[in-house]
Design a protein around this motif. Sequence first.
Motif, PDB file in Angstrom:
ATOM      1  N   VAL A  38     -16.278 -33.709 -27.179  1.00  0.00           N
ATOM      2  CA  VAL A  38     -16.355 -33.939 -25.738  1.00  0.00           C
ATOM      3  C   VAL A  38     -15.668 -35.245 -25.379  1.00  0.00           C
ATOM      4  CG1 VAL A  38     -17.920 -34.362 -23.804  1.00  0.00           C
ATOM      5  CG2 VAL A  38     -18.480 -32.606 -25.486  1.00  0.00           C
ATOM      6  N   ALA A  39     -15.916 -36.273 -26.162  1.00  0.00           N
ATOM      7  CA  ALA A  39     -15.292 -37.575 -25.912  1.00  0.00           C
ATOM      8  C   ALA A  39     -13.780 -37.484 -26.028  1.00  0.00           C
ATOM      9  CB  ALA A  39     -15.847 -38.609 -26.887  1.00  0.00           C
ATOM     10  N   ASN A  40     -13.321 -36.742 -27.027  1.00  0.00           N
ATOM     11  CA  ASN A  40     -11.867 -36.581 -27.198  1.00  0.00           C
ATOM     12  C   ASN A  40     -11.255 -35.835 -26.030  1.00  0.00           C
ATOM     13  OD1 ASN A  40     -11.849 -37.916 -29.645  1.00  0.00           O
ATOM     14  ND2 ASN A  40     -12.106 -36.047 -30.852  1.00  0.00           N
ATOM     15  N   PHE A  41     -11.981 -34.808 -25.521  1.00  0.00           N
ATOM     16  CA  PHE A  41     -11.474 -34.043 -24.388  1.00  0.00           C
ATOM     17  C   PHE A  41     -11.336 -34.919 -23.149  1.00  0.00           C
ATOM     18  CE2 PHE A  41     -12.454 -31.466 -20.582  1.00  0.00           C
ATOM     19  CZ  PHE A  41     -11.351 -30.633 -20.595  1.00  0.00           C
ATOM     20  N   ILE A  42     -12.335 -35.789 -22.947  1.00  0.00           N
ATOM     21  CA  ILE A  42     -12.311 -36.670 -21.785  1.00  0.00           C
ATOM     22  C   ILE A  42     -11.147 -37.641 -21.855  1.00  0.00           C
ATOM     23  CG2 ILE A  42     -13.577 -38.535 -20.626  1.00  0.00           C
ATOM     24  CD1 ILE A  42     -16.157 -37.070 -21.333  1.00  0.00           C
ATOM     25  N   MET A  43     -10.810 -38.074 -23.056  1.00  0.00           N
ATOM     26  CA  MET A  43      -9.766 -39.079 -23.213  1.00  0.00           C
ATOM     27  C   MET A  43      -8.373 -38.475 -23.329  1.00  0.00           C
ATOM     28  SD  MET A  43     -11.489 -41.712 -22.821  1.00  0.00           S
ATOM     29  CE  MET A  43     -10.133 -42.878 -23.084  1.00  0.00           C
ATOM     30  N   GLU A  44      -8.234 -37.151 -23.248  1.00  0.00           N
ATOM     31  CA  GLU A  44      -6.926 -36.515 -23.412  1.00  0.00           C
ATOM     32  C   GLU A  44      -6.058 -36.574 -22.164  1.00  0.00           C
ATOM     33  OE1 GLU A  44      -7.551 -32.568 -24.744  1.00  0.00           O
ATOM     34  OE2 GLU A  44      -7.886 -33.140 -26.841  1.00  0.00           O
ATOM     35  N   GLU A  45      -6.554 -37.186 -21.110  1.00  0.00           N
ATOM     36  CA  GLU A  45      -5.830 -37.322 -19.852  1.00  0.00           C
ATOM     37  C   GLU A  45      -5.397 -35.966 -19.282  1.00  0.00           C
ATOM     38  OE1 GLU A  45      -2.911 -40.337 -19.629  1.00  0.00           O
ATOM     39  OE2 GLU A  45      -4.054 -41.770 -20.824  1.00  0.00           O
ATOM     40  N   SER A  46      -6.365 -35.085 -19.161  1.00  0.00           N
ATOM     41  CA  SER A  46      -6.113 -33.750 -18.632  1.00  0.00           C
ATOM     42  C   SER A  46      -6.286 -33.730 -17.122  1.00  0.00           C
ATOM     43  CB  SER A  46      -7.080 -32.740 -19.271  1.00  0.00           C
ATOM     44  OG  SER A  46      -7.062 -31.530 -18.564  1.00  0.00           O
ATOM     45  N   PRO A  47      -5.273 -33.280 -16.394  1.00  0.00           N
ATOM     46  CA  PRO A  47      -5.428 -33.152 -14.932  1.00  0.00           C
ATOM     47  C   PRO A  47      -6.479 -32.104 -14.574  1.00  0.00           C
ATOM     48  CG  PRO A  47      -3.384 -32.126 -15.662  1.00  0.00           C
ATOM     49  CD  PRO A  47      -3.934 -32.875 -16.845  1.00  0.00           C
ATOM     50  N   ILE A  49     -10.523 -34.491  -4.010  1.00  0.00           N
ATOM     51  CA  ILE A  49      -9.309 -34.286  -4.808  1.00  0.00           C
ATOM     52  C   ILE A  49      -8.318 -35.421  -4.558  1.00  0.00           C
ATOM     53  CG2 ILE A  49      -7.281 -32.799  -5.091  1.00  0.00           C
ATOM     54  CD1 ILE A  49      -9.151 -30.410  -4.592  1.00  0.00           C
ATOM     55  N   LEU A  50      -8.163 -35.819  -3.300  1.00  0.00           N
ATOM     56  CA  LEU A  50      -7.256 -36.919  -2.980  1.00  0.00           C
ATOM     57  C   LEU A  50      -7.682 -38.209  -3.676  1.00  0.00           C
ATOM     58  CD1 LEU A  50      -6.530 -36.500   0.845  1.00  0.00           C
ATOM     59  CD2 LEU A  50      -5.102 -35.812  -1.078  1.00  0.00           C
ATOM     60  N   TYR A  51      -8.956 -38.548  -3.571  1.00  0.00           N
ATOM     61  CA  TYR A  51      -9.456 -39.795  -4.152  1.00  0.00           C
ATOM     62  C   TYR A  51      -9.369 -39.786  -5.673  1.00  0.00           C
ATOM     63  CZ  TYR A  51     -11.329 -42.080   0.024  1.00  0.00           C
ATOM     64  OH  TYR A  51     -11.455 -42.734   1.228  1.00  0.00           O
ATOM     65  N   VAL A  52      -9.766 -38.681  -6.291  1.00  0.00           N
ATOM     66  CA  VAL A  52      -9.808 -38.617  -7.752  1.00  0.00           C
ATOM     67  C   VAL A  52      -8.409 -38.692  -8.340  1.00  0.00           C
ATOM     68  CG1 VAL A  52     -10.355 -37.120  -9.717  1.00  0.00           C
ATOM     69  CG2 VAL A  52     -12.017 -37.413  -7.872  1.00  0.00           C
ATOM     70  N   PHE A  53      -7.461 -37.968  -7.746  1.00  0.00           N
ATOM     71  CA  PHE A  53      -6.113 -37.971  -8.315  1.00  0.00           C
ATOM     72  C   PHE A  53      -5.361 -39.258  -7.976  1.00  0.00           C
ATOM     73  CE2 PHE A  53      -6.938 -33.578  -9.179  1.00  0.00           C
ATOM     74  CZ  PHE A  53      -6.187 -33.321 -10.315  1.00  0.00           C
ATOM     75  N   GLY A  59      -9.679 -42.494 -12.733  1.00  0.00           N
ATOM     76  CA  GLY A  59      -9.845 -41.193 -12.096  1.00  0.00           C
ATOM     77  C   GLY A  59     -11.127 -40.503 -12.540  1.00  0.00           C
ATOM     78  N   VAL A  60     -11.420 -40.588 -13.833  1.00  0.00           N
ATOM     79  CA  VAL A  60     -12.657 -40.002 -14.358  1.00  0.00           C
ATOM     80  C   VAL A  60     -13.872 -40.707 -13.756  1.00  0.00           C
ATOM     81  CG1 VAL A  60     -14.061 -39.659 -16.433  1.00  0.00           C
ATOM     82  CG2 VAL A  60     -11.590 -39.242 -16.518  1.00  0.00           C
ATOM     83  N   ALA A  61     -13.830 -42.035 -13.734  1.00  0.00           N
ATOM     84  CA  ALA A  61     -14.944 -42.809 -13.170  1.00  0.00           C
ATOM     85  C   ALA A  61     -15.138 -42.488 -11.691  1.00  0.00           C
ATOM     86  CB  ALA A  61     -14.691 -44.301 -13.359  1.00  0.00           C
ATOM     87  N   THR A  62     -14.023 -42.357 -10.960  1.00  0.00           N
ATOM     88  CA  THR A  62     -14.108 -42.015  -9.538  1.00  0.00           C
ATOM     89  C   THR A  62     -14.705 -40.636  -9.352  1.00  0.00           C
ATOM     90  OG1 THR A  62     -12.200 -43.405  -9.011  1.00  0.00           O
ATOM     91  CG2 THR A  62     -12.760 -41.673  -7.433  1.00  0.00           C
ATOM     92  N   GLY A  63     -14.271 -39.680 -10.186  1.00  0.00           N
ATOM     93  CA  GLY A  63     -14.795 -38.324 -10.093  1.00  0.00           C
ATOM     94  C   GLY A  63     -16.291 -38.253 -10.347  1.00  0.00           C
TER      95      GLY A  63
END
Length: 243
Positions: A3-12, A132-136, A145-149
């Motif tokens: 899960v940690a690796n998935f979060i850090m993979e910078e996936s849109p 969507i605007l704020y997160v991206f 972006g993750v923290a904002t989401g």
Amino acid sequence: MEVANFIMEESPWLLLGLAVLPVVILGLYVYVKDRFNREPWWMLALAFVFGVLSAFPAIWLETRIETMNPYPEESFASAWYVAFAVAAFSEELCKFFFLYVLVWRSKYFDEYFDGIVYATFVALGFACFENILYVFKAGEVYEAGVATGVGRAIFAVPGHFLDGVMMGYFFALAKFSRKWYKRWWSALMMLVVPMLLHGFYDAILLTLNVSGGTSVVLLAFFIWFDVKLWKMGVKRIRNLEYR
């Protein structure tokens, strides 16, 4: 670890999921609460789309009102002006307008609880577009972006949802109350209450930002206010759920 690796993979897709998931959860929550004579899915979809569309005039109106800000930037007065005059007034007014146009005279708006259902779906459409605007935008730095989401999933999206609950509650009373003075009072409150709650919510956060985010008192007050907002919203949902 996976899960940690998935979060850090910078996936849109993760950013998109963080922006949309809270909207889906809250939409399902109010849909399930509509126990009797549920609204057709296409009307709910239309309410959601109307909420998205309401963001465009809101942005235009916010831009115009913000240019009239008489207070110094980064001041407490400016924070409250932006919170109430710019954000709360513009956004709630535009959401209300699209809600009114869609359902006030609709044959599907035939129960008290329908007011909350349609108002929250309009609010969630607005919140989804904004989220969507704020997160991206924050996602230009992926971790931000993750923290904002995550932060907006916990606070901002439910905030729009609960403002929608309050608007829908008074919207229904204005539609179905038999006494004329209750109808007019509810018609006033369906705009005033969401604007005030939205304004106070934003004002606390913007004031906290101006103070450098270090005020423990303001942070505690914000948490108290958010809990209070949830209690108010749940109470209004229960009041109309079986009415």
